[in-house]
Design a protein around this motif. Structure first.
Motif, PDB file in Angstrom:
ATOM      1  N   GLY A 141       0.798  -1.228   0.000  1.00  0.00           N
ATOM      2  CA  GLY A 141       0.000   0.000   0.000  1.00  0.00           C
ATOM      3  C   GLY A 141       0.828   1.275   0.000  1.00  0.00           C
ATOM      4  O   GLY A 141       0.439   2.298   0.552  1.00  0.00           O
ATOM      5  N   LEU A 142       2.018   1.190  -0.613  1.00  0.00           N
ATOM      6  CA  LEU A 142       2.897   2.363  -0.667  1.00  0.00           C
ATOM      7  C   LEU A 142       2.858   2.992  -2.053  1.00  0.00           C
ATOM      8  O   LEU A 142       2.745   2.283  -3.059  1.00  0.00           O
ATOM      9  N   ASP A 143       2.960   4.320  -2.108  1.00  0.00           N
ATOM     10  CA  ASP A 143       3.042   4.996  -3.406  1.00  0.00           C
ATOM     11  C   ASP A 143       4.469   4.981  -3.950  1.00  0.00           C
ATOM     12  O   ASP A 143       4.684   4.994  -5.163  1.00  0.00           O
ATOM     13  N   LYS A 188       0.948   9.942  -1.203  1.00  0.00           N
ATOM     14  CA  LYS A 188       0.502  10.100   0.191  1.00  0.00           C
ATOM     15  C   LYS A 188       1.263   9.189   1.150  1.00  0.00           C
ATOM     16  O   LYS A 188       1.318   9.432   2.343  1.00  0.00           O
ATOM     17  N   LYS A 189       1.807   8.092   0.626  1.00  0.00           N
ATOM     18  CA  LYS A 189       2.504   7.132   1.500  1.00  0.00           C
ATOM     19  C   LYS A 189       3.899   6.821   0.946  1.00  0.00           C
ATOM     20  O   LYS A 189       4.027   6.142  -0.069  1.00  0.00           O
ATOM     21  N   LEU A 190       4.908   7.307   1.657  1.00  0.00           N
ATOM     22  CA  LEU A 190       6.289   7.098   1.227  1.00  0.00           C
ATOM     23  C   LEU A 190       6.969   6.098   2.159  1.00  0.00           C
ATOM     24  O   LEU A 190       7.110   6.356   3.361  1.00  0.00           O
ATOM     25  N   GLY A 191       7.409   4.975   1.611  1.00  0.00           N
ATOM     26  CA  GLY A 191       8.178   4.016   2.404  1.00  0.00           C
ATOM     27  C   GLY A 191       9.609   4.505   2.585  1.00  0.00           C
ATOM     28  O   GLY A 191      10.177   5.136   1.684  1.00  0.00           O
ATOM     29  N   ILE A 192      10.175   4.237   3.745  1.00  0.00           N
ATOM     30  CA  ILE A 192      11.605   4.535   3.965  1.00  0.00           C
ATOM     31  C   ILE A 192      12.269   3.261   4.491  1.00  0.00           C
ATOM     32  O   ILE A 192      11.603   2.372   5.005  1.00  0.00           O
ATOM     33  N   GLU A 193      13.593   3.196   4.331  1.00  0.00           N
ATOM     34  CA  GLU A 193      14.352   2.035   4.808  1.00  0.00           C
ATOM     35  C   GLU A 193      14.772   2.280   6.259  1.00  0.00           C
ATOM     36  O   GLU A 193      15.797   2.909   6.507  1.00  0.00           O
ATOM     37  N   GLU A 194      14.000   1.758   7.183  1.00  0.00           N
ATOM     38  CA  GLU A 194      14.198   2.105   8.595  1.00  0.00           C
ATOM     39  C   GLU A 194      15.536   1.651   9.160  1.00  0.00           C
ATOM     40  O   GLU A 194      16.019   2.217  10.130  1.00  0.00           O
ATOM     41  N   ARG A 195      16.156   0.631   8.535  1.00  0.00           N
ATOM     42  CA  ARG A 195      17.419   0.129   9.098  1.00  0.00           C
ATOM     43  C   ARG A 195      18.618   0.999   8.737  1.00  0.00           C
ATOM     44  O   ARG A 195      19.696   0.837   9.298  1.00  0.00           O
ATOM     45  N   LEU A 211      14.313   7.564  -5.338  1.00  0.00           N
ATOM     46  CA  LEU A 211      12.869   7.456  -5.127  1.00  0.00           C
ATOM     47  C   LEU A 211      12.322   6.517  -6.194  1.00  0.00           C
ATOM     48  O   LEU A 211      12.477   6.782  -7.393  1.00  0.00           O
ATOM     49  N   VAL A 212      11.714   5.419  -5.755  1.00  0.00           N
ATOM     50  CA  VAL A 212      11.208   4.423  -6.703  1.00  0.00           C
ATOM     51  C   VAL A 212       9.682   4.398  -6.648  1.00  0.00           C
ATOM     52  O   VAL A 212       9.094   4.255  -5.569  1.00  0.00           O
ATOM     53  N   SER A 213       9.042   4.558  -7.814  1.00  0.00           N
ATOM     54  CA  SER A 213       7.581   4.478  -7.893  1.00  0.00           C
ATOM     55  C   SER A 213       7.204   4.121  -9.318  1.00  0.00           C
ATOM     56  O   SER A 213       7.980   4.352 -10.253  1.00  0.00           O
ATOM     57  N   GLU A 214       6.031   3.558  -9.479  1.00  0.00           N
ATOM     58  CA  GLU A 214       5.612   3.167 -10.824  1.00  0.00           C
ATOM     59  C   GLU A 214       5.504   4.394 -11.730  1.00  0.00           C
ATOM     60  O   GLU A 214       5.766   4.319 -12.931  1.00  0.00           O
ATOM     61  N   LYS A 215       5.150   5.522 -11.161  1.00  0.00           N
ATOM     62  CA  LYS A 215       4.952   6.760 -11.926  1.00  0.00           C
ATOM     63  C   LYS A 215       6.277   7.320 -12.436  1.00  0.00           C
ATOM     64  O   LYS A 215       6.390   7.750 -13.573  1.00  0.00           O
TER      65      LYS A 215
END
Lengths: 355, 355
Positions: free
Chosen positions: B16-18, B91-98, B42-46
């Motif tokens: 569910g990430l953009d 609206k939803k950006l994933g980040i690499e928490e590690r 920044l990786v996204s289908e768009k």
């Protein structure tokens, strides 16, 4: 307990912290006065604890002495850290927000439960590291001397037909025969048009006649780094190259001339940048004028347009103006500076441009 | 658009990430199929956007092609990233928490305002990187071949009187004449009692007769790493050393024997560990049995007691049991394994123990 650790205690008091969890390896190395790897250091007036795993236990024993207790961790290091903080009755634990990953912050927080709060901090140790003591300066001088020997050694390889990476190879070998532990960073040998990339990756390109070769190198001597850039010319120097070289050299001289305690960092950058701009090359000088060096090859202070702080005696940083003409060539001249009580010393001053 | 980037899109949908902000250099290098430095992706289908600064722009242009737009950042990279996310309507950006430091997480959050949410993620790219494709395996094979040449080359320096660091020096030189970019990590040469520290720092100690010398080395070939450990003996081998060596070798053989798709990682570790325990040396085998390698020298999978996952064809990892007798000596034998469809291949199998 060494004086570096003690000086952290007063910082903790000022900030209302019971302890600081140090996680940046260079900061830990600074505090324990030895190369530290894969560890965390809890610093507090009550007790200092060094957390590491079995791979580094023997090594840590040899350098920790009475500076910190050694805690060998099996399983999650964060559980060990949280337990220690709770056992010591601490309520406010500072963390280094610039280095602690988001996930590690949350793991410690989870282990802490209601036991204590995590307080983000930054620059507590880095600020101290900006000003070097006599022992540190001696190590930096030694690193600089080794760098000079390397440059002398690789002269014979700077000839047409030799690959960039082969010069790197010879330097990497040589430094380890001269008391350095390793190079301070990936050595850059950038020939011809490759020199127009400030951080070129040295590769299989062969040096050619009538071209510049930019060499950016440094060594690690007992943890302390050197960082120096020189440009060499093979054969005849083209008029434009000579012109650009002279502009960069003059810009560096002008900047170095005004370095003294109290001078504003932005002003040092501005002097070099404005001179380069006056010659029409403003947009080709694309990075800051310089950066601090010591236990890290890049550390505070940054000598940048945006840095309003003032210089203090004992600071060590590079002054490295550059002009990069895309797909043509680049020139950078980088020297290592020590701020003295009355002005500055060019630590690398005895390393001539061997053109 | 390459297939690695495309495969991330389906991961984003599932979660569910953009978009995902990739910050680990090895993950970015994997996605753009070239060595990336000081960047965010920044990786996204768009749209994919690669953020870097002026020092790396020329280099990035040469490898990004149609995989990502290049955005040269002046000032705060986080402002640039947040602007891009808002402009794209995400609206939803994933980040690499590690890998994202706590302070950077907060900076992006601040720039985001009410515009979008940051969602912690982990292992999206690392999980993909565990299974190597044919191109990656070819590079790993080449790195392994170079490692073999290095070992052959340094034979003549493994004699009494030579310093540990001098052997490192000769290896560091040699690899760069043989198509490797650099060593994969600080090469370990640990002589005599130094070998009892699993990650000894090579130094000025001179090799002596009737002692073991542990050499742990690897090279970087086009970004891909090798990692291999051999122990050599000078002169007469003491009975205890021979005995411990044989136990370690046998433990390795037993572990390798059961490597096949579907085998549990913990089981591979257990087989070696139990054999060593059966000989009375349990407490001297202090680390995991092995680790994945590829773009990083240490990556997933971990071959550890606590890892319940199963092996898949295309995984590459080390098998490296060790026994370390404090202040006496240590023995580690490390080989590189590729999981095949029916079992495994010891990639480094042609590199004999040259005793």
């Amino acid at each position: 307990m060494n004086s570096r650790l003690k000086s952290v205690y007063s910082q903790l008091k000022q900030r209302g912290l019971d302890a600081l969890l140090v996680s940046l390896p260079a900061n830990i190395s600074y505090l324990v006065e030895s190369l530290s790897r894969d560890s965390y250091l809890l610093v507090s007036e009550k007790e200092n604890i060094y957390f590491t795993d079995s791979r580094y236990v023997e090594e840590a024993k040899s350098f920790l002495k009475n500076n910190a207790q050694l805690k060998e961790c099996n399983g999650s290091v964060f559980k060990h850290i949280a337990s220690a903080v709770i056992d010591l009755g601490f309520k406010k634990l500072g963390i280094e927000e610039r280095y602690l990953p988001f996930a590690e912050f949350n793991k410690i927080k989870e282990c802490a439960g209601e036991g204590f709060d995590l307080i983000p901090t930054h620059s507590i140790i880095e600020d101290k590291r900006q000003v070097k003591d006599a022992g540190e300066i001696a190590k930096i001088r030694k690193a600089t001397q080794i760098t000079d020997l390397v440059l002398e050694h690789i002269q014979k390889f700077i000839v047409p037909g030799v690959k960039e990476i082969e010069i790197v190879a010879e330097a990497e070998r040589f430094i380890r025969y001269h008391e350095a532990r390793a190079s301070a960073f990936d050595i850059i040998v950038a020939s011809g048009h490759n020199s127009s990339q400030p951080h070129h990756l040295s590769g299989a390109r062969k040096l050619q006649d009538h071209e510049p070769v930019l060499i950016d190198l440094g060594v690690d001597y007992q943890g302390y780094k050197s960082d120096l850039t020189r440009v060499f010319f093979l054969g005849k120097i083209k008029v434009l190259m000579r012109k650009v070289y002279d502009i960069v050299l003059k810009a560096q001289e002008k900047a170095i001339k005004i370095i003294r305690p109290g001078a504003e960092m932005a002003e040092i950058d501005r002097v070099a940048r404005e001179y380069i701009a006056s010659k029409g090359y403003a947009k080709y000088f694309t990075h800051n004028l310089g950066h601090g060096f010591g236990l890290a090859v890049h550390e505070d202070p940054r000598i940048s347009r945006n840095e309003a702080s003032s210089l203090k005696p004992g600071m060590t940083f590079t002054v490295e103006p550059g002009i990069y003409l895309p797909n043509k060539f680049g020139i950078r001249i980088e020297d290592m500076i020590l701020v003295t009580r009355t002005g500055c010393e060019v630590l690398s001053g005895f390393i001539n441009n061997r053109n």
